[in-house]
Scaffold this motif. Structure first.
Motif, mmCIF file in Angstrom:
data_model
loop_
_atom_site.group_PDB
_atom_site.id
_atom_site.type_symbol
_atom_site.label_atom_id
_atom_site.label_comp_id
_atom_site.label_asym_id
_atom_site.label_seq_id
_atom_site.Cartn_x
_atom_site.Cartn_y
_atom_site.Cartn_z
ATOM 1 N N LEU A 175 0.938 -1.429 -0.023
ATOM 2 C CA LEU A 175 -0.359 -0.115 -0.353
ATOM 3 C C LEU A 175 0.794 1.108 -0.233
ATOM 4 O O LEU A 175 1.979 1.588 0.302
ATOM 5 C CB LEU A 175 -1.213 0.464 1.946
ATOM 6 C CG LEU A 175 -1.923 -1.380 0.876
ATOM 7 C CD1 LEU A 175 -2.675 -1.212 2.896
ATOM 8 C CD2 LEU A 175 -2.973 -0.340 -0.026
ATOM 9 N N GLN A 176 0.630 2.396 -0.889
ATOM 10 C CA GLN A 176 1.420 3.631 -0.770
ATOM 11 C C GLN A 176 0.890 4.820 -1.696
ATOM 12 O O GLN A 176 -0.657 4.194 -1.340
ATOM 13 C CB GLN A 176 2.958 3.149 -1.711
ATOM 14 C CG GLN A 176 3.329 2.258 -2.233
ATOM 15 C CD GLN A 176 4.622 2.258 -3.427
ATOM 16 O OE1 GLN A 176 3.776 2.146 -4.606
ATOM 17 N NE2 GLN A 176 5.967 2.326 -2.830
ATOM 18 N N GLU A 189 5.190 4.453 1.955
ATOM 19 C CA GLU A 189 5.102 3.142 1.960
ATOM 20 C C GLU A 189 3.747 3.797 2.912
ATOM 21 O O GLU A 189 4.141 3.886 4.098
ATOM 22 C CB GLU A 189 6.087 2.327 2.458
ATOM 23 C CG GLU A 189 7.276 2.415 0.881
ATOM 24 C CD GLU A 189 6.797 1.215 0.581
ATOM 25 O OE1 GLU A 189 5.496 0.605 0.859
ATOM 26 O OE2 GLU A 189 6.926 0.935 -1.238
ATOM 27 N N ALA A 190 2.703 2.630 3.091
ATOM 28 C CA ALA A 190 1.704 2.715 3.985
ATOM 29 C C ALA A 190 1.879 1.841 5.130
ATOM 30 O O ALA A 190 2.117 0.982 4.990
ATOM 31 C CB ALA A 190 0.345 2.467 3.749
ATOM 32 N N LEU A 211 -13.395 6.272 8.373
ATOM 33 C CA LEU A 211 -15.281 5.901 7.554
ATOM 34 C C LEU A 211 -14.785 6.732 6.592
ATOM 35 O O LEU A 211 -15.322 6.264 5.154
ATOM 36 C CB LEU A 211 -15.491 4.379 8.054
ATOM 37 C CG LEU A 211 -16.154 4.326 7.144
ATOM 38 C CD1 LEU A 211 -15.738 2.948 6.215
ATOM 39 C CD2 LEU A 211 -17.853 2.868 8.249
ATOM 40 N N SER A 212 -15.825 7.854 7.299
ATOM 41 C CA SER A 212 -16.414 8.735 6.643
ATOM 42 C C SER A 212 -15.540 9.648 5.521
ATOM 43 O O SER A 212 -15.844 10.374 4.812
ATOM 44 C CB SER A 212 -17.462 9.576 7.378
ATOM 45 O OG SER A 212 -16.721 10.604 8.765
ATOM 46 N N VAL A 213 -14.309 9.542 6.467
ATOM 47 C CA VAL A 213 -13.615 10.735 5.189
ATOM 48 C C VAL A 213 -12.929 10.236 3.942
ATOM 49 O O VAL A 213 -12.940 10.850 2.712
ATOM 50 C CB VAL A 213 -12.250 11.045 5.952
ATOM 51 C CG1 VAL A 213 -11.151 10.004 6.203
ATOM 52 C CG2 VAL A 213 -11.758 12.534 5.235
ATOM 53 N N THR A 214 -13.059 8.578 4.219
ATOM 54 C CA THR A 214 -12.664 8.019 2.721
ATOM 55 C C THR A 214 -14.067 6.949 2.602
ATOM 56 O O THR A 214 -13.410 7.811 1.308
ATOM 57 C CB THR A 214 -12.546 6.238 3.077
ATOM 58 O OG1 THR A 214 -11.012 6.386 3.904
ATOM 59 C CG2 THR A 214 -11.961 5.467 2.308
ATOM 60 N N VAL A 237 -4.392 4.372 6.690
ATOM 61 C CA VAL A 237 -5.294 3.798 7.218
ATOM 62 C C VAL A 237 -6.320 4.213 6.421
ATOM 63 O O VAL A 237 -7.467 2.936 5.615
ATOM 64 C CB VAL A 237 -6.355 4.352 8.430
ATOM 65 C CG1 VAL A 237 -7.919 3.366 8.713
ATOM 66 C CG2 VAL A 237 -5.584 3.879 10.262
ATOM 67 N N HIS A 238 -6.078 5.361 5.583
ATOM 68 C CA HIS A 238 -7.169 5.697 4.690
ATOM 69 C C HIS A 238 -7.064 5.078 2.972
ATOM 70 O O HIS A 238 -8.000 4.807 2.307
ATOM 71 C CB HIS A 238 -7.042 7.145 4.073
ATOM 72 C CG HIS A 238 -7.615 8.075 5.636
ATOM 73 N ND1 HIS A 238 -7.273 9.433 5.345
ATOM 74 C CD2 HIS A 238 -8.198 7.491 6.542
ATOM 75 C CE1 HIS A 238 -7.244 9.212 6.978
ATOM 76 N NE2 HIS A 238 -7.813 8.240 7.818
ATOM 77 N N ARG A 239 -5.992 4.531 2.468
ATOM 78 C CA ARG A 239 -5.825 4.051 1.713
ATOM 79 C C ARG A 239 -5.833 2.646 1.871
ATOM 80 O O ARG A 239 -5.973 1.821 1.229
ATOM 81 C CB ARG A 239 -4.102 4.407 1.741
ATOM 82 C CG ARG A 239 -3.010 5.284 0.800
ATOM 83 C CD ARG A 239 -4.092 5.237 -0.470
ATOM 84 N NE ARG A 239 -3.079 4.603 -1.423
ATOM 85 C CZ ARG A 239 -4.134 3.558 -1.790
ATOM 86 N NH1 ARG A 239 -4.942 3.565 -1.910
ATOM 87 N NH2 ARG A 239 -3.287 2.643 -2.913
#
Length: 304
Positions: A175-176, A189-190, A211-214, A237-239
Motif C-alpha cells: 500500500l502506497q 509506504e503505508a 470511514l466517513s472521510v474515505t 488507514v485511508h489507503r
C-alpha cells in the motif's frame, strides 16, 4: 458512488467540523486548498464533518461560512454535510462486514486501559499508534460469532472495529500513496498496521472519521487531499480502506502546521487565534493569510 475520477480536473476540499471557531491553522489549510484549485483551474469544495452530534453546533457552522467568505473563498452548493449521508457510511461498513473484516468491540475505555496496564505490569511492551495511543486489545477477534451476536442483541455498548490483521491480508500487496511535496512527488509506504484495530463506527453512529472521510473523498471525486501534517500517518488507514472498498487513491499533500510560541498546534478548544476574533479586531484577510503562511501565531503581546 462514483467509480472513477474525472480526468485532468483538480478537485480539492476543506472539511472542518462545526465544533468550535476556525483558527489560524484552519485558514492555512483552507487557503492551501483554495489556491491549488485556483492555480489549476479546478474546484474547491467545502464539506462539513458533523457526525459528532454531541459537539457540533449550527452556530459554529454559520461561523465557518462567515470566516471563509471573509477570507475571499467561495464554493459550489449544496455543501456536503456528513450527517445527511449516514446511509453511505452504512453501505461501506456493510461491505466490510460482508468481508468479515470488522468486529463488535465491547471493552470500555476503562476496561481496555486496565487490560493494557495488566499486560504492561507483566512486562509486555504494548504497541501504540502514531499518535501515542495504545492499540485496542482485540480479544473479540477470537470470540465466536454466535457470542458476538448475542451480546449485540442484548444491547451491550460496542463499537465496530477494523480487524487490522485480516484487513491488511485482504488488501494484498504493498500500500502506497503519492505525497505531492515536490515537482514530481514521492511514493510513501503505508503502514496501517501501526494503528491497530481502529474504530470504524459506533452503535449509535454508523461511521467514524476514518470511514466517513474515505467515503466522502470518493463520492466527491476528490483528486488531491491537502491537509495538515498531523494527519500524515492517518493516510495509511485511508489507503487501506480505499483498497478494501475498491476506491481509487487521490494524491496527498500534508502541509506544515501553524503553532503557538511554544510549538503547540492550535486548538479550537483553547480558543487560539480565532479568525472571527482577528476579524473583529480589525485585521484584514490579507494579514490573516500572511500569518497563516508564516507558520506561527501572533504572540500574546501582539495587537490586531
Amino acid at each position: 458512488m462514483r467509480d472513477s475520477l474525472p480526468p485532468h480536473r483538480t478537485i480539492v476540499r476543506f472539511a472542518p467540523s462545526p465544533n468550535g471557531l476556525l483558527h489560524l491553522g484552519h485558514a492555512r489549510s483552507a487557503l492551501e486548498n483554495w489556491r491549488t484549485a485556483e492555480r489549476e483551474h479546478g474546484t474547491f469544495l467545502l464539506r462539513i464533518e458533523d457526525i459528532d452530534a454531541d459537539r457540533c453546533r449550527p452556530h459554529y457552522e454559520t461561523a465557518i461560512f462567515e470566516d471563509l467568505s471573509w477570507l475571499g473563498l467561495d464554493w459550489p452548493l449544496p455543501v456536503r454535510r456528513q450527517s445527511e449521508h449516514l446511509d453511505a457510511y452504512r453501505e461501506a461498513l456493510a461491505e466490510l462486514q460482508a468481508l468479515d473484516l470488522v468486529y463488535p468491540a465491547f471493552l470500555s475505555r476503562a476496561d481496555s486501559a486496565r487490560a493494557i496496564a495488566s499486560a504492561e505490569a507483566d512486562g509486555a511492551a504494548w504497541p501504540r499508534d502514531p499518535d501515542g495511543a495504545p492499540h485496542y486489545p482485540g480479544a473479540e477477534r477470537a470470540m465466536a460469532a454466535s457470542q458476538r451476536r448475542r451480546r449485540v442483541e442484548a444491547g451491550e455498548p460496542f463499537a465496530w472495529r477494523l480487524d487490522m490483521r485480516a484487513a491488511c491480508a485482504g488488501a494484498a500487496g504493498r500500500l502506497q500513496w503519492l505525497e505531492a511535496d515536490g515537482a514530481a512527488g514521492r511514493m510513501v509506504e503505508a503502514d496501517p498496521a501501526s494503528w491497530g484495530d481502529v474504530v470504524l463506527a459506533r452503535r449509535d453512529t454508523p461511521t467514524s472519521y476514518h470511514l466517513s472521510v474515505t467515503v466522502d473523498d470518493h463520492v466527491q471525486a476528490i483528486t488531491d487531499v491537502i491537509r495538515g501534517r498531523d494527519l500524515y500517518h492517518a493516510t495509511s488507514v485511508h489507503r487501506l480502506l480505499q483498497t478494501l472498498l475498491g476506491f481509487p487513491a487521490p494524491r496527498y499533500r500534508h502541509h506544515g502546521l501553524v503553532t503557538d510560541a511554544s510549538g503547540r498546534k492550535l486548538s479550537k478548544s483553547d480558543g487560539d487565534t480565532a479568525i472571527a476574533s482577528m476579524r473583529a479586531a480589525g485585521m484584514s484577510p490579507a494579514s490573516v493569510a500572511r500569518l497563516a503562511f508564516a507558520g506561527e501565531a501572533p504572540g500574546d503581546d501582539q495587537t490586531f
